[in-house]
Design a protein around this motif. Structure first.
Motif, mmCIF file in Angstrom:
data_model
loop_
_atom_site.group_PDB
_atom_site.id
_atom_site.type_symbol
_atom_site.label_atom_id
_atom_site.label_comp_id
_atom_site.label_asym_id
_atom_site.label_seq_id
_atom_site.Cartn_x
_atom_site.Cartn_y
_atom_site.Cartn_z
ATOM 1 N N PHE A 52 -12.478 5.108 21.552
ATOM 2 C CA PHE A 52 -12.638 3.991 22.475
ATOM 3 C C PHE A 52 -11.299 3.508 23.028
ATOM 4 O O PHE A 52 -11.176 2.367 23.462
ATOM 5 N N SER A 53 -10.310 4.380 23.009
ATOM 6 C CA SER A 53 -8.970 4.015 23.455
ATOM 7 C C SER A 53 -8.556 4.822 24.685
ATOM 8 O O SER A 53 -8.856 6.015 24.798
ATOM 9 N N LYS A 54 -7.839 4.159 25.590
ATOM 10 C CA LYS A 54 -7.291 4.870 26.747
ATOM 11 C C LYS A 54 -6.147 5.786 26.330
ATOM 12 O O LYS A 54 -5.880 6.794 26.980
ATOM 13 N N ASP A 55 -5.479 5.410 25.249
ATOM 14 C CA ASP A 55 -4.397 6.227 24.701
ATOM 15 C C ASP A 55 -5.009 7.316 23.826
ATOM 16 O O ASP A 55 -5.555 7.040 22.763
ATOM 17 N N LYS A 56 -4.927 8.545 24.257
ATOM 18 C CA LYS A 56 -5.563 9.653 23.548
ATOM 19 C C LYS A 56 -4.606 10.425 22.639
ATOM 20 O O LYS A 56 -4.979 11.483 22.119
ATOM 21 N N THR A 57 -3.388 9.912 22.452
ATOM 22 C CA THR A 57 -2.494 10.589 21.518
ATOM 23 C C THR A 57 -3.107 10.530 20.116
ATOM 24 O O THR A 57 -3.561 9.469 19.681
ATOM 25 N N PRO A 58 -3.120 11.658 19.413
ATOM 26 C CA PRO A 58 -3.894 11.734 18.164
ATOM 27 C C PRO A 58 -3.253 11.096 16.935
ATOM 28 O O PRO A 58 -3.928 10.906 15.923
ATOM 29 N N TYR A 59 -1.954 10.764 17.005
ATOM 30 C CA TYR A 59 -1.281 10.282 15.798
ATOM 31 C C TYR A 59 -0.557 8.966 16.058
ATOM 32 O O TYR A 59 -0.069 8.707 17.162
ATOM 33 N N ASN A 60 -0.505 8.150 15.028
ATOM 34 C CA ASN A 60 0.249 6.903 15.080
ATOM 35 C C ASN A 60 1.560 7.145 14.331
ATOM 36 O O ASN A 60 1.552 7.276 13.097
ATOM 37 N N PRO A 61 2.676 7.228 15.046
ATOM 38 C CA PRO A 61 3.942 7.627 14.408
ATOM 39 C C PRO A 61 4.561 6.515 13.558
ATOM 40 O O PRO A 61 5.607 5.953 13.863
ATOM 41 N N ARG A 62 3.901 6.183 12.486
ATOM 42 C CA ARG A 62 4.367 5.164 11.559
ATOM 43 C C ARG A 62 3.762 5.435 10.193
ATOM 44 O O ARG A 62 2.817 6.207 10.055
ATOM 45 N N PHE A 63 4.299 4.781 9.185
ATOM 46 C CA PHE A 63 3.647 4.676 7.885
ATOM 47 C C PHE A 63 3.390 3.193 7.645
ATOM 48 O O PHE A 63 4.251 2.355 7.935
ATOM 49 N N ALA A 64 2.218 2.863 7.138
ATOM 50 C CA ALA A 64 1.881 1.458 6.948
ATOM 51 C C ALA A 64 1.029 1.274 5.706
ATOM 52 O O ALA A 64 0.269 2.166 5.317
ATOM 53 N N VAL A 65 1.157 0.094 5.108
ATOM 54 C CA VAL A 65 0.430 -0.209 3.880
ATOM 55 C C VAL A 65 0.119 -1.703 3.843
ATOM 56 O O VAL A 65 0.856 -2.514 4.399
ATOM 57 N N GLN B 263 13.840 4.522 -2.705
ATOM 58 C CA GLN B 263 14.079 3.961 -1.378
ATOM 59 C C GLN B 263 13.566 4.919 -0.299
ATOM 60 O O GLN B 263 13.285 6.100 -0.562
ATOM 61 N N PHE B 264 13.430 4.395 0.908
ATOM 62 C CA PHE B 264 13.009 5.226 2.031
ATOM 63 C C PHE B 264 14.152 6.137 2.465
ATOM 64 O O PHE B 264 15.328 5.806 2.286
ATOM 65 N N GLN B 265 13.803 7.269 3.037
ATOM 66 C CA GLN B 265 14.790 8.271 3.401
ATOM 67 C C GLN B 265 14.922 8.395 4.920
ATOM 68 O O GLN B 265 13.970 8.158 5.667
ATOM 69 N N LYS B 266 16.106 8.797 5.364
ATOM 70 C CA LYS B 266 16.354 8.970 6.790
ATOM 71 C C LYS B 266 15.433 10.022 7.386
ATOM 72 O O LYS B 266 15.041 9.936 8.559
ATOM 73 N N SER B 267 15.055 11.019 6.587
ATOM 74 C CA SER B 267 14.167 12.077 7.067
ATOM 75 C C SER B 267 12.816 11.521 7.501
ATOM 76 O O SER B 267 12.141 12.093 8.368
ATOM 77 N N THR B 268 12.413 10.397 6.904
ATOM 78 C CA THR B 268 11.152 9.768 7.296
ATOM 79 C C THR B 268 11.223 9.288 8.734
ATOM 80 O O THR B 268 10.327 9.552 9.545
ATOM 81 N N PHE B 269 12.295 8.591 9.083
ATOM 82 C CA PHE B 269 12.481 8.140 10.456
ATOM 83 C C PHE B 269 12.608 9.317 11.416
ATOM 84 O O PHE B 269 12.065 9.300 12.524
ATOM 85 N N ASN B 270 13.327 10.350 10.993
ATOM 86 C CA ASN B 270 13.514 11.515 11.861
ATOM 87 C C ASN B 270 12.178 12.178 12.191
ATOM 88 O O ASN B 270 11.920 12.542 13.342
ATOM 89 N N PHE B 271 11.331 12.316 11.167
ATOM 90 C CA PHE B 271 10.022 12.924 11.403
ATOM 91 C C PHE B 271 9.178 12.064 12.339
ATOM 92 O O PHE B 271 8.535 12.582 13.265
ATOM 93 N N LEU B 272 9.165 10.772 12.120
ATOM 94 C CA LEU B 272 8.354 9.882 12.948
ATOM 95 C C LEU B 272 8.829 9.879 14.401
ATOM 96 O O LEU B 272 8.004 9.825 15.329
ATOM 97 N N LYS B 273 10.136 9.949 14.605
ATOM 98 C CA LYS B 273 10.668 10.013 15.976
ATOM 99 C C LYS B 273 10.290 11.326 16.637
ATOM 100 O O LYS B 273 9.941 11.358 17.823
#
Length: 223
Positions: free
Chosen positions: A68-81, A2-12
């Motif tokens: 090509f994005s106005k948003d220059k933040t380097p990371y997308n704070p998610r995991f996706a598949v 299962q997913f862990q709470k630490s995953t959400f904490n890191f992404l936040k």
């Protein structure tokens, strides 16, 4: 598994500190969490393959393309598949995003090719009865609210009657089913089971659209 709470904490934390210096400092933590998430994604694929044929699994990178994005933040704070179904005859794909407060699964046809979209619209124009039956199916209603999500045109697509009885379906630019989850639901022991139930509920939708996209309006096979 299962997913862990630490995953959400890191992404936040990453969302609050979306810069290369912070990420570099916390790269070991990211690698550890990413490895666990990959294991959970692999388990999801194993479950899917018990009732569907999956061609490939694609795990999305956390690094953003900012050229090509106005948003220059380097990371997308998610995991996706995403999981693609096998071959030309089995259409549709599964998607999952893990992000605090924004976790969702999706399935269907997002930005379909021009020819595929036209074929679906022609089916709707001719007879949308079977598609309406999918939307009113008890399992589809339970998990996806009896509707298709995604972008749509403001009026009828070119060449189609704006007064057509199924104009709400004809205006769709894609045909997607979405189910949202709370963080508590994602962290529960039965999340993967609930996820798989949702994916199973997509199968009548996928089966019908696969049939539509592999036949002409006379029902003759194109593959």
């Amino acid at each position: 598994m299962q997913f862990q709470k630490s995953t959400f904490n890191f992404l936040k934390d990453l969302e609050k500190n979306n810069n290369r210096d912070w990420f570099t400092e916390h790269k070991p933590t990211f690698t550890e969490i990413q490895n666990h998430v990959k294991e959970v994604f692999a388990e999801i694929q194993v479950n899917l393959e018990k009732h569907d044929e999956i061609e490939k699994m694609k795990i999305y990178r956390i690094y953003r393309d900012v050229r090509f994005s106005k948003d220059k933040t380097p990371y997308n704070p998610r995991f996706a598949v995403s999981f693609s179904r096998l071959g030309k005859e089995l259409r549709g794909g599964y998607f999952l995003q893990i992000k605090s407060g924004e976790t969702f699964l999706g399935g269907g046809f997002w930005q379909p090719e021009k020819e595929d979209l036209f074929r679906i619209r022609k089916e709707i124009e001719q007879d949308a009865t079977e598609i309406r039956e999918i939307l009113s199916d008890k399992n589809y209603l339970k998990y996806f609210g009896g509707k298709f999500d995604g972008e749509e045109l403001k009026s009828a697509p070119r060449g189609f009657d704006k007064e057509h009885a199924d104009i709400d379906l004809l205006r769709k630019k894609g045909f997607i089913a979405i189910r949202n989850f709370t963080d508590q639901e994602v962290l529960s022991e039965n999340f993967l089971e609930e996820l798989d139930k949702s994916f199973k509920a997509l199968r009548p939708f996928f089966n019908l659209f696969s049939d539509i996209l592999t036949t002409n309006l006379n029902g003759e096979s194109l593959v």
